[in-house]
Design a protein around this motif. Structure first.
Motif, PDB file in Angstrom:
ATOM      1  N   VAL A  25       0.669  -1.195   0.441  1.00  0.00           N
ATOM      2  CA  VAL A  25      -0.038  -0.051  -0.152  1.00  0.00           C
ATOM      3  C   VAL A  25       0.655   0.968  -0.099  1.00  0.00           C
ATOM      4  O   VAL A  25       2.026   0.884   0.103  1.00  0.00           O
ATOM      5  CB  VAL A  25      -0.682   0.008   1.130  1.00  0.00           C
ATOM      6  N   ARG A  26      -0.027   2.733  -0.573  1.00  0.00           N
ATOM      7  CA  ARG A  26       0.437   3.361  -0.392  1.00  0.00           C
ATOM      8  C   ARG A  26       0.234   4.360   0.630  1.00  0.00           C
ATOM      9  O   ARG A  26      -1.081   4.642   0.780  1.00  0.00           O
ATOM     10  CB  ARG A  26       0.784   4.654  -1.812  1.00  0.00           C
ATOM     11  N   PRO A  27       0.894   4.124   1.926  1.00  0.00           N
ATOM     12  CA  PRO A  27      -0.199   5.143   3.401  1.00  0.00           C
ATOM     13  C   PRO A  27      -0.092   6.473   3.609  1.00  0.00           C
ATOM     14  O   PRO A  27       1.085   6.891   2.427  1.00  0.00           O
ATOM     15  CB  PRO A  27       1.093   4.253   4.649  1.00  0.00           C
ATOM     16  N   VAL A  28      -1.160   7.094   3.266  1.00  0.00           N
ATOM     17  CA  VAL A  28      -1.173   8.205   3.637  1.00  0.00           C
ATOM     18  C   VAL A  28      -1.705   9.262   4.890  1.00  0.00           C
ATOM     19  O   VAL A  28      -2.561   8.584   5.221  1.00  0.00           O
ATOM     20  CB  VAL A  28      -2.333   8.976   2.465  1.00  0.00           C
ATOM     21  N   ILE A  29      -0.255   9.603   5.530  1.00  0.00           N
ATOM     22  CA  ILE A  29      -0.784  10.247   6.793  1.00  0.00           C
ATOM     23  C   ILE A  29      -1.935  11.904   6.579  1.00  0.00           C
ATOM     24  O   ILE A  29      -1.178  12.704   6.501  1.00  0.00           O
ATOM     25  CB  ILE A  29       0.428  10.148   7.640  1.00  0.00           C
ATOM     26  N   LEU A  30      -3.181  11.533   7.966  1.00  0.00           N
ATOM     27  CA  LEU A  30      -3.724  12.825   7.285  1.00  0.00           C
ATOM     28  C   LEU A  30      -3.621  13.208   9.356  1.00  0.00           C
ATOM     29  O   LEU A  30      -4.483  12.478  10.281  1.00  0.00           O
ATOM     30  CB  LEU A  30      -5.555  12.554   7.113  1.00  0.00           C
ATOM     31  N   ALA A  31      -2.924  14.460   9.903  1.00  0.00           N
ATOM     32  CA  ALA A  31      -2.623  14.494  11.014  1.00  0.00           C
ATOM     33  C   ALA A  31      -3.380  16.278  10.759  1.00  0.00           C
ATOM     34  O   ALA A  31      -3.277  17.134  10.465  1.00  0.00           O
ATOM     35  CB  ALA A  31      -1.068  14.623  11.207  1.00  0.00           C
ATOM     36  N   GLY A  32      -3.978  16.107  11.963  1.00  0.00           N
ATOM     37  CA  GLY A  32      -4.953  17.533  12.221  1.00  0.00           C
ATOM     38  C   GLY A  32      -5.626  17.806  13.084  1.00  0.00           C
ATOM     39  O   GLY A  32      -6.082  16.959  14.024  1.00  0.00           O
ATOM     40  N   LYS A  33      -6.499  19.032  12.893  1.00  0.00           N
ATOM     41  CA  LYS A  33      -7.537  19.181  14.318  1.00  0.00           C
ATOM     42  C   LYS A  33      -9.141  18.077  13.195  1.00  0.00           C
ATOM     43  O   LYS A  33      -8.663  17.794  12.300  1.00  0.00           O
ATOM     44  CB  LYS A  33      -8.263  19.883  14.021  1.00  0.00           C
ATOM     45  N   LEU A  41      -3.970   3.952   1.539  1.00  0.00           N
ATOM     46  CA  LEU A  41      -4.055   3.683   2.868  1.00  0.00           C
ATOM     47  C   LEU A  41      -4.417   4.747   3.802  1.00  0.00           C
ATOM     48  O   LEU A  41      -3.250   5.185   3.957  1.00  0.00           O
ATOM     49  CB  LEU A  41      -3.683   2.268   3.414  1.00  0.00           C
ATOM     50  N   LEU A  42      -5.042   5.229   4.295  1.00  0.00           N
ATOM     51  CA  LEU A  42      -5.494   6.411   5.146  1.00  0.00           C
ATOM     52  C   LEU A  42      -5.198   6.049   5.677  1.00  0.00           C
ATOM     53  O   LEU A  42      -5.719   5.197   7.431  1.00  0.00           O
ATOM     54  CB  LEU A  42      -6.767   7.314   5.133  1.00  0.00           C
ATOM     55  N   VAL A  43      -4.470   6.632   7.228  1.00  0.00           N
ATOM     56  CA  VAL A  43      -4.320   6.733   8.223  1.00  0.00           C
ATOM     57  C   VAL A  43      -4.770   8.133   9.327  1.00  0.00           C
ATOM     58  O   VAL A  43      -3.234   8.918   8.799  1.00  0.00           O
ATOM     59  CB  VAL A  43      -2.731   6.626   8.252  1.00  0.00           C
ATOM     60  N   PRO A  44      -5.438   8.477   9.496  1.00  0.00           N
ATOM     61  CA  PRO A  44      -6.175   9.712  10.340  1.00  0.00           C
ATOM     62  C   PRO A  44      -5.373  10.135  11.837  1.00  0.00           C
ATOM     63  O   PRO A  44      -5.667   8.723  12.542  1.00  0.00           O
ATOM     64  CB  PRO A  44      -7.791   9.658   9.867  1.00  0.00           C
ATOM     65  N   ILE A  45      -5.091  10.899  11.804  1.00  0.00           N
ATOM     66  CA  ILE A  45      -3.828  11.097  13.274  1.00  0.00           C
ATOM     67  C   ILE A  45      -5.076  13.048  13.553  1.00  0.00           C
ATOM     68  O   ILE A  45      -4.414  13.826  13.111  1.00  0.00           O
ATOM     69  CB  ILE A  45      -3.047  10.820  13.237  1.00  0.00           C
ATOM     70  N   ILE A  46      -5.934  12.661  14.875  1.00  0.00           N
ATOM     71  CA  ILE A  46      -6.285  14.295  15.436  1.00  0.00           C
ATOM     72  C   ILE A  46      -5.540  14.067  16.506  1.00  0.00           C
ATOM     73  O   ILE A  46      -5.091  13.625  17.123  1.00  0.00           O
ATOM     74  CB  ILE A  46      -7.651  13.420  15.947  1.00  0.00           C
TER      75      ILE A  46
END
Length: 451
Positions: free
Chosen positions: A292-300, A324-329
């Protein structure tokens, strides 16, 4: 089959004729060892190092006489597995007072550090690990892999220890720095050749200047037979300029190497961070390479949620490109840490999660095969994954932001390549339509070049 400590491991290593096989429990890399012998179950007795309050003074004295570093480490492991952290810590400290051999001392210091990490004592954990690294040849990769040290890896003390290991200071983590240098040389194969020429040209310019200076002095003094002042001073200036330029290039190349090694160190840390797939399996990011190609999304929370909603419109195309979405709040790591501290019993995460993590010292292919075949793993991967140990993820993103001059805590996204390296990182949230145009499909030739 019996669980024993470091002493039995040492006996195993010294035996060449026995048909023993060894494997480490994936939850705790150095905590316990399982020895298996075909057709027979071997039982080993463990000697307690703590005395009961109801036992007589004579029995207490006899029990104290039988204490060894090995038995205390073993008992500490038992208490460790039952969640009796304070008692386990006391046993590991006792083991260090009983003249342990290097293997026993390494295990005692390492597990002592895990106890301190669990109790939130970052400085004490770092001191124990520093001793194990410097004096007992502990591999820094073990610290990166162990889920029991996840809370410690999110602390500033870990970053200090990692920086010491990267720089090779005080004999800490020399093998870690050597590994980083090898990777750096692979990524920049001509750096050694360039340095050779920098040194050679600097030496040549220095030798030429050595012979030019007396001629320059004679030219300044003048008189019959004196060399031409303009020509001689020009030669001297060229030599001095060459020395300054090549020395500057040499130090610039050294600085670039250190920056590259710092990035490789961050990439190595990133590769060990855990994710939970939609099937509830916990894997390290390194296990998803080539898949996969992870896409890290970090934010509010509002920003990340909006980005996820917009991504749904391009779901089919993104999945075909291995996204592959990796959300980080931001901030959720603190809440998770508090809950974990209340609910957690013993060391490591939940048993199912722990069993999904790879063992120490195996390469990527072996780790993947030890958990499941690549095809099965690929079948479990969906469009989105959940981070495990969020505080550790947040710490890594903040370090990445500092390295790129981005204000810490801003909304960012990071797109990774199939080979696990970072493809691009930007402020804000991604334009999914542009990403669909930019990324090739998984079966495309360009995707094969990324692997």
């Amino acid at each position: 089959m019996a669980v024993v400590g470091v002493g039995v491991q040492q006996q195993f290593m010294c035996s060449s004729e026995s048909k023993w096989s060894i494997r480490t429990t994936p939850c705790n890399p150095l905590h316990s060892f399982i020895l298996i012998r075909p057709h027979k179950k071997i039982q080993f007795s463990l000697i307690s190092c703590s005395s009961s309050s109801s036992s007589s003074p004579q029995s207490q004295a006899a029990e104290a006489d039988t204490q060894t570093a090995e038995s205390c480490v073993n008992l500490g492991l038992q208490l460790f597995s039952k969640g009796k952290v304070k008692d386990a810590l006391a046993q590991f400290e006792t083991a260090l007072t009983l003249n342990p051999n290097p293997v026993e001392a390494q295990a005692a210091f390492y597990n002592k550090a895990c106890c301190h990490a669990y109790r939130g004592e970052g400085k004490k954990a770092a001191d124990s690990l520093r001793t194990a690294l410097r004096e007992y040849n502990l591999k820094f990769g073990t610290i990166l892999n162990d889920p029991d040290l996840a809370s410690f890896r999110a602390l500033p003390e870990f970053k200090e220890l990692q920086e010491e290991a990267r720089l090779g200071g005080e004999d800490i983590g020399n093998s870690y720095r050597r590994d980083l240098k090898l990777i750096s040389e692979v990524q920049a194969p001509f750096r050694g050749v360039r340095r050779f020429f920098y040194v050679a040209f600097t030496a040549a310019a220095g030798i030429s200047l050595f012979f030019t200076l007396p001629r320059l002095i004679r030219a300044i003094q003048g008189g019959d037979g004196a060399p031409d002042l303009l020509e001689t001073s020009g030669n001297a200036a060229i030599n001095i300029g060459g020395i300054v330029a090549f020395v500057a290039l040499f130090f610039w190349d050294n600085k670039k190497e250190e920056e590259q090694m710092a990035q490789i160190s961050r990439d190595e840390t990133l590769s060990r961070l855990p994710l939970r797939l939609t099937t509830n399996r916990v894997v390290e990011l390194v296990q998803l390479r080539d898949t996969v190609r992870p896409v890290i999304l970090a934010g509010k929370k509002e920003t990340v949620s909006l980005a996820l909603q917009r991504a749904e419109r391009f779901r089919t195309e993104l999945v075909r490109r291995g996204v592959l979405l990796v959300p980080i709040i931001w901030g959720e790591g603190k809440e998770t840490k508090t809950k974990t501290k209340v609910e957690k019993k013993g060391f490591g995460g939940p048993q199912k999660a722990a069993e999904a993590l790879p063992s120490i010292g195996e390469d990527f292919d072996k780790r993947t095969q030890s958990i499941a075949s690549k095809s099965k793993l690929k079948a479990e991967i969906r469009f989105k994954a959940e981070v495990v140990s969020q505080a550790e993820w947040e710490q890594w993103i903040r370090d990445q932001q500092k390295s790129e001059g981005v204000t810490v805590g801003e909304d960012v996204y990071i797109i990774m390549r199939l080979d696990g390296r970072i493809r691009r990182s930007r402020k804000g949230m991604p334009d999914w339509q542009q990403i669909v145009k930019e990324l090739p499909e998984m079966e495309a030739f360009l995707s094969k070049l990324e692997r």
